[in-house]
Every structure is written in structure tokens, then in C-alpha cells.
Design a protein around this motif. Structure first.
Motif, PDB file in Angstrom:
ATOM      1  N   ARG A  66       0.870  -1.322   0.019  1.00 61.47           N
ATOM      2  CA  ARG A  66       0.094  -0.168  -0.034  1.00 61.47           C
ATOM      3  C   ARG A  66       0.700   1.193  -0.094  1.00 61.47           C
ATOM      4  O   ARG A  66       0.599   2.152  -0.649  1.00 61.47           O
ATOM      5  N   GLU A  75       1.064   4.216  -2.849  1.00 64.74           N
ATOM      6  CA  GLU A  75       0.290   5.388  -2.612  1.00 64.74           C
ATOM      7  C   GLU A  75       1.016   6.519  -1.913  1.00 64.74           C
ATOM      8  O   GLU A  75       0.559   7.334  -1.315  1.00 64.74           O
ATOM      9  N   LEU A 102      -6.848  -3.291  -0.843  1.00 70.17           N
ATOM     10  CA  LEU A 102      -5.389  -3.396  -1.431  1.00 70.17           C
ATOM     11  C   LEU A 102      -5.256  -3.327  -2.833  1.00 70.17           C
ATOM     12  O   LEU A 102      -4.551  -2.607  -3.531  1.00 70.17           O
ATOM     13  N   ARG A 133      -5.905  -0.017  -4.729  1.00 72.65           N
ATOM     14  CA  ARG A 133      -4.736   0.894  -4.727  1.00 72.65           C
ATOM     15  C   ARG A 133      -4.194   0.908  -5.978  1.00 72.65           C
ATOM     16  O   ARG A 133      -3.570   1.932  -6.527  1.00 72.65           O
TER      17      ARG A 133
END
Length: 284
Positions: free
Chosen positions: A162, A166, A216, A219
Motif C-alpha cells: 500500500r 500510494e 489493497l 490501490r
């Protein structure tokens, strides 16, 4: 020193030499600008002279997926806004083959603009080091993680993924994007009971657990699904592989081959053609 006694040398030097033997090898210098592909093993990268993949036009039954993946990789090559990609779904339907074939097709138009970097199994934890190295290179990179999955009790791996996607402190650099294949859309393993509501023994709502796992996958800006092919799609894939080789067969033979393997897929179609070529005494 008495006669016959061997000279062991300086004890400090011997200790230093022993420690040097135990230390990991220094990272090897890699030319990140001139090879079409690289294999990252967690410490070093190995330059690959070519990307081994079928021709993009020979991948059948996944026309929509081909267009999406190729277009996204082309954007990356030209430095345009680009998504991280998750290719998920049925085994044997060409997820990893498509990534390699689409990258090679884009390189035909822009040979030095883009390189594929495949991460070896077990090297996932070392990605921040790879990110750092690639960030210093004036080139675009597609970082390929094949068949990704996390154990049910692994909480660190998903959290780091993640972060990489991100903008966390270890995020991948602006000149690189992740391309991940997985048999599961959620990437993480799911238990059958996760669809149930929470209980007194487990106050955490099961629906929240499922949503967290799917988050997840969310993302990734581009999520491309692969599904079992129909009978007609399977036969079309067989024809696409067999025709250039001049191989003869019947549809019944092709379908029987798939039935024996329990699936109609691009992989089983290719394996059938390999069998035909072997029987005919031809090399592929």
C-alpha cells in the motif's frame, strides 16, 4: 617462533578477513539504460538481452485486456500519466505473457524509452533499494511482480505494498510503475467465513475484513480481470498457435486435451500445440 610452528599472521587481519567473507557481496554495477529487461534478485540486477514473449497479436481471447495493458505501458514509455496495474484472475489465461508481450511491442516503437524489471520470488522486501536505484536513472521502468500473494497472517507485506503504491516514505519513483499478476483479485488469501457477520468472540465485522483486503487491490489504478475462456475462444487460441506451424488437428482432439487438464485456457492451448509439434517432429 620455534621451528615448525606456522605463522598465523596478525590476529586482527585474520578477523577482518573472516568478516569480509561473511559480508554480502557488494552490489554489481548495472547499466540501467541499454537493456530491454532486468531481473532483480534483491541485491543485484541481471541484464537480459531480450524479453521472451509471444507476439502480442497471437494472444487470443483477451482482446480488451490487450488494449488496456498495451495502452497503459505505452503511456509509461512516453512519460504520460500512467496507472499501476493489477492483472488478476484465472490461471493460464496469459496474464504474465501479456505483460511481457505488451512491453516488447511498446519497445518496438520506443526501444530505449522503457525497460521491464522482473522481481525474483523472495525479493519483495528489497523493493525500496530497487526504487532508489531506478530513481537516479533517466529512463522509464515497469516493475513486474509475478504471481503475488500474501499469507493469511502476513500483515507487513500488504502494508508495504500500500505504501509503495500510494506515496508512502518508500513509494516507487515517478519514473516507475508496478505491474502485478495474481490469481486473486484481493491478492490476499480469503477464508470462507469472512463473509459472515461478527460474533461475540470476534467483534471485528467480517465484512470489514473483506473490504480491507479488497482495498489493497483498489490501490491499483488499472485492474484487469482474466476469466476462463469459452469453447470457441479456446479453439481460436489453438488455431492462432497451430496455423503458423502448419499443424493439423481436429477440434475434438483440442477439446479432449483441455478436458484432461481440467481447464480451457491459453496455457492448455499452447501445451496442446507443443504436443502436436512434437508428434510432427517440429521444433518451436
Amino acid at each position: 617462533m620455534s621451528a615448525g610452528q606456522s605463522d598465523q599472521g596478525d590476529p586482527v587481519a585474520r578477523i577482518a578477513a573472516a568478516l569480509e567473507r561473511l559480508a554480502p557481496p557488494a552490489p554489481r554495477e548495472v547499466d540501467w539504460r541499454n537493456s530491454p529487461a532486468y531481473l532483480w534478485d534483491g541485491v543485484n540486477a541481471r541484464e537480459l538481452p531480450e524479453i521472451v514473449a509471444p507476439a502480442l497479436e497471437n494472444l487470443r481471447g483477451i482482446e480488451r485486456q490487450k488494449a488496456q495493458v498495451r495502452d497503459n505501458i505505452a503511456r509509461l514509455a512516453w512519460g504520460h500519466a500512467t496507472h499501476d496495474m493489477l492483472l488478476w484472475g484465472s490461471r493460464g489465461m496469459g496474464k504474465s505473457a501479456l505483460l511481457r508481450a505488451a512491453t516488447r511491442a511498446v519497445q518496438d516503437d520506443a526501444p530505449m524509452a522503457l525497460a521491464l524489471v522482473q522481481v525474483a520470488p523472495g525479493a519483495l522486501k528489497s523493493l525500496p533499494d530497487l526504487f532508489h536505484r531506478l530513481s537516479e536513472v533517466r529512463r522509464q521502468f515497469l516493475i513486474f511482480i509475478d504471481d503475488l500473494g500474501f499469507a493469511e497472517d502476513d500483515t507487513v507485506g500488504p502494508q508495504r505494498l500500500r505504501s509503495w503504491l500510494e506515496g508512502g516514505i518508500e513509494a516507487r519513483p515517478a519514473n516507475a510503475r508496478l505491474a502485478v499478476t495474481s490469481n486473486r483479485r484481493a491478492i490476499l488469501a480469503r477464508q470462507a467465513g469472512e463473509q459472515d457477520s461478527g460474533s461475540d468472540d470476534n467483534p471485528l465485522n467480517r465484512r470489514d475484513a473483506v473490504d480491507d483486503k479488497l482495498a489493497l487491490a483498489d490501490r491499483f489504478g488499472l485492474s484487469v480481470g482474466f476469466h476462463p475462456c469459452s469453447k470457441d475462444q479456446y479453439l481460436d487460441i489453438v488455431r492462432a498457435y497451430a496455423a503458423p506451424l502448419g499443424l493439423s488437428y481436429t477440434n475434438e482432439q483440442a477439446l479432449e486435451w483441455a478436458m484432461q487438464r481440467g481447464q480451457r485456457s491459453g496455457r492448455s492451448a499452447w501445451q496442446f500445440v507443443v504436443e502436436l509439434a512434437g508428434r510432427a517432429g517440429k521444433a518451436i
